[in-house]
Design a protein around this motif. Structure first.
Motif, PDB file in Angstrom:
ATOM      1  N   GLU A 153       0.881  -1.279   0.133  1.00 27.15           N
ATOM      2  CA  GLU A 153       0.054  -0.128   0.040  1.00 27.15           C
ATOM      3  C   GLU A 153       0.916   1.246   0.033  1.00 27.15           C
ATOM      4  O   GLU A 153       0.722   2.214  -0.922  1.00 27.15           O
ATOM      5  N   ARG A 175       0.989   3.987  -2.770  1.00 27.90           N
ATOM      6  CA  ARG A 175       0.415   5.180  -2.727  1.00 27.90           C
ATOM      7  C   ARG A 175       1.638   6.367  -3.183  1.00 27.90           C
ATOM      8  O   ARG A 175       1.303   7.372  -3.855  1.00 27.90           O
ATOM      9  N   VAL A 198       1.224   6.600  -6.838  1.00 29.16           N
ATOM     10  CA  VAL A 198      -0.189   7.525  -7.150  1.00 29.16           C
ATOM     11  C   VAL A 198       0.549   8.969  -7.273  1.00 29.16           C
ATOM     12  O   VAL A 198       0.317   9.939  -7.759  1.00 29.16           O
ATOM     13  N   GLU A 210      -7.002   8.610  -9.063  1.00 29.28           N
ATOM     14  CA  GLU A 210      -7.924   8.073  -8.258  1.00 29.28           C
ATOM     15  C   GLU A 210      -7.951   6.831  -7.696  1.00 29.28           C
ATOM     16  O   GLU A 210      -8.969   6.126  -7.164  1.00 29.28           O
ATOM     17  N   THR A 211      -6.681   6.240  -8.069  1.00 26.04           N
ATOM     18  CA  THR A 211      -6.364   4.767  -7.612  1.00 26.04           C
ATOM     19  C   THR A 211      -6.310   4.577  -5.886  1.00 26.04           C
ATOM     20  O   THR A 211      -5.848   5.488  -5.100  1.00 26.04           O
ATOM     21  N   ASP A 212      -7.228   3.539  -5.397  1.00 22.52           N
ATOM     22  CA  ASP A 212      -7.297   3.374  -4.146  1.00 22.52           C
ATOM     23  C   ASP A 212      -6.074   2.494  -3.982  1.00 22.52           C
ATOM     24  O   ASP A 212      -6.119   1.435  -4.001  1.00 22.52           O
ATOM     25  N   ALA A 213      -4.970   3.014  -3.493  1.00 17.32           N
ATOM     26  CA  ALA A 213      -3.765   2.114  -3.029  1.00 17.32           C
ATOM     27  C   ALA A 213      -3.909   0.966  -2.073  1.00 17.32           C
ATOM     28  O   ALA A 213      -3.391   0.000  -2.275  1.00 17.32           O
ATOM     29  N   GLY A 214      -4.611   1.341  -1.123  1.00 16.71           N
ATOM     30  CA  GLY A 214      -5.083   0.432  -0.169  1.00 16.71           C
ATOM     31  C   GLY A 214      -5.897  -1.037  -1.046  1.00 16.71           C
ATOM     32  O   GLY A 214      -5.338  -2.040  -0.491  1.00 16.71           O
ATOM     33  N   GLY A 215      -6.802  -0.535  -1.727  1.00 20.09           N
ATOM     34  CA  GLY A 215      -7.620  -1.612  -2.420  1.00 20.09           C
ATOM     35  C   GLY A 215      -6.632  -2.509  -3.068  1.00 20.09           C
ATOM     36  O   GLY A 215      -6.777  -3.581  -3.504  1.00 20.09           O
ATOM     37  N   TYR A 229      -5.917  -6.275  -3.198  1.00 18.42           N
ATOM     38  CA  TYR A 229      -6.087  -7.080  -4.539  1.00 18.42           C
ATOM     39  C   TYR A 229      -5.035  -7.935  -4.536  1.00 18.42           C
ATOM     40  O   TYR A 229      -4.866  -9.061  -4.774  1.00 18.42           O
TER      41      TYR A 229
END
Length: 196
Positions: free
Chosen positions: A138, A142, A145, A153-158, A162
Motif C-alpha cells: 500500500e 501510494r 499515485v 483516483e487509484t485506491d492504493a489500499g484496495g 487485491y
C-alpha cells in the motif's frame, strides 16, 4: 583452567532451516516438539537453549522464511513502476509456493491453517505478518499515485489488498497441487486488470 562453556554440537542455521520446513509443511500446531527436534537433529534441551520455546522458535522460523523464500516481496517493492512491483510480487508468490525442493504453498498461510486454541499465537503472528506485507504494498502504491505512475483516483489500499489476495490465493492453490504453469496463468490474468 575452567571451561567457559561447551560448544554447540549442531549448526544453528541448519537447525533453524529444518524447523522452518517443518512449520511450513505441518503448521504450528501440527509440528510437535518431537517433529521439530528430530528434523533439527537436536534434543529438546538444546532447542530450548538455542531457540527458546516453540512460539519463539516459530517466530525465528518465520523471520528466516521472510529473509529467504519470501524475500521476493522486499525486492518487488523496489521495482521502478507499480505494475512491475505487482508483477514481481505475484511472480515471486508463484515461484516460492511451487519450489520443487520445498513444501507447496506459503509458510504464512499454511502454518496457521486448522489451528485450535493452542495455535492462537501463531495465527496472531502470521496475521500481523500478512498485514505488514499488505501495508508495504500500500505504501509503495501510494508513492506510485503521488509520482503519477498510477491514476490519481487509484485506491492504493484496495490495490494492495487485491495483489495480496491473489498472492495468497496462489499459495492456497499451490498447496492443493495446482501446477506452477497454471498458477503463473492466474498471476498473468490478475495483472490484465491493472489500472491504466
Amino acid at each position: 583452567m575452567t571451561a567457559i562453556g561447551r560448544p554447540r554440537g549442531f549448526d544453528a542455521d541448519e537447525a533453524l532451516q529444518a524447523a522452518m520446513l517443518v512449520f511450513w509443511r505441518q503448521g504450528y500446531e501440527g509440528a510437535s516438539l518431537a517433529d521439530l527436534t528430530d528434523a533439527m537433529g537436536i534434543t529438546k534441551t538444546s532447542m530450548y537453549a538455542a531457540f527458546g520455546n516453540k512460539e519463539q522458535l516459530f517466530r525465528k522460523a518465520l523471520a528466516r522464511y521472510d529473509e529467504g523464500p519470501a524475500s521476493y516481496a522486499l525486492r518487488a517493492v523496489e521495482k521502478p513502476t507499480a505494475r512491475e512491483v505487482a508483477t514481481a510480487f505475484l511472480n515471486g508468490a508463484v515461484r516460492t509456493t511451487t519450489q520443487p525442493d520445498g513444501p507447496p504453498g506459503c509458510f504464512g498461510v499454511q502454518a496457521s491453517l486448522a489451528a485450535g486454541e493452542s495455535g492462537e499465537p501463531a495465527r496472531e503472528i502470521l496475521s500481523e505478518w500478512r498485514n505488514n506485507g499488505r501495508r508495504l504494498l500500500e505504501t509503495r502504491f501510494r508513492r506510485a499515485v503521488d509520482e503519477g505512475d498510477l491514476p490519481p483516483e487509484t485506491d492504493a489500499g484496495g490495490l494492495a489488498l487485491y495483489v495480496m489476495t491473489v498472492a495468497f490465493g496462489i499459495a492456497v492453490q499451490a498447496a492443493s497441487g495446482v501446477s506452477r504453469a497454471d498458477l503463473q496463468g492466474i498471476a498473468d490474468t490478475a495483472l490484465r486488470n491493472w489500472p491504466a
